[in-house]
Design a protein around this motif. Structure first.
Motif: not given
Ligand SMILES: *Cc1c(COP(=O)(O)O)cnc(C)c1O
Length: 233
Positions: A129-131, A141-143, A145-150
């Motif tokens: 993550i490029n936090s 991006t933080v935004n 991240a959920p799609y990538l993790l999914e």
């Protein structure tokens, strides 16, 4: 000039003392922090030193360098990829590495899964993550991240173990600690949302390890403080 083992021993002892000191200051258990020596731009000797000392894993940032170094190393350690991975190099990456810390886009998830399926191997990964939102740095991006993790959780060949970040360049200690805190907050949110354990927070290098430990790092990646300055060929 290669360093000798005594030099390395002195350096690693100092890093370990530093981990203990910082942990005392922030009331953490030093055993919860893994030191990952980064051997990039150093010869096979660096990996042998790490193994001789008793650590089990090293970090490398390039496929090509790892390909030429690995056959020259006699000791058995885990090889972790901590550098950017191009989608057309995933076949070599899954053969060479024991964990990939830099999964930062869905395309890479798909490509890694495909290669792993072909050799029927599963791969522990971290999501990068490029936090610190540094435009020159890789990482989701933080935004996103959920799609990538999914996507990563759907692959039966990828085992997501946590998150990784690199603090922005030209970043003072306050800015570094801010990017580390953001990574931890994100990790906590993702664990909650997806009901999964993401125990690994890979953050902190030679210049910002103190801040990273204070912000909750479980793995610091240290090159310069162990092996000296890298000589770029
Ligand atoms: C090179 C590198 C490190 C180690 O950096 P030092 O400053 O030498 O400790 C850590 N993480 C990543 C991703 C790197 O590329």
């Amino acid at each position: 000039m290669d360093m000798d083992y005594n030099n390395f021993l002195k350096n690693i002892t100092e890093i370990e003392k530093r981990i203990i000191k910082i942990c005392k200051e922030c009331k953490r258990n030093p055993e919860d922090i893994t030191l990952l020596p980064v051997t990039k731009n150093h010869g096979p000797f660096a990996v042998e030193f790490v193994s001789q000392y008793g650590l089990k894993a090293i970090g490398e940032n390039r496929i090509q360098e790892t390909e030429s170094k690995k056959p020259l190393v006699k000791s058995s350690v885990k090889w972790e990829l901590i550098g950017h991975l191009q989608s057309n190099k995933t076949k070599r990456a899954v053969e060479l590495f024991d964990r990939i810390q830099t999964v930062d886009r869905i395309k890479l998830v798909k490509s890694l899964s495909k290669q792993l399926e072909q050799i029927n191997k599963s791969m522990p990964i971290l999501i990068q993550i490029n936090s610190g939102e540094d435009p020159s740095k890789y990482g989701a991006t933080v935004n996103n991240a959920p799609y990538l993790l999914e996507a990563a959780l759907k692959s039966r060949y990828l085992k997501v173990e946590g998150l990784m970040t690199v603090a922005p360049i030209e970043c003072d200690n306050f800015c570094a600690i801010d990017s580390f805190k953001k990574l931890k907050v994100l990790r906590d949110q993702l664990e909650e949302k997806f009901q999964v354990a993401l125990p690994v927070l890979s953050m902190g290098m030679t210049s910002d390890m103190d801040e990273a430990i204070k912000a909750g790092s479980t793995m610091i990646r240290i090159g310069t403080a162990l092996f000296g300055d890298r000589v770029y060929a």
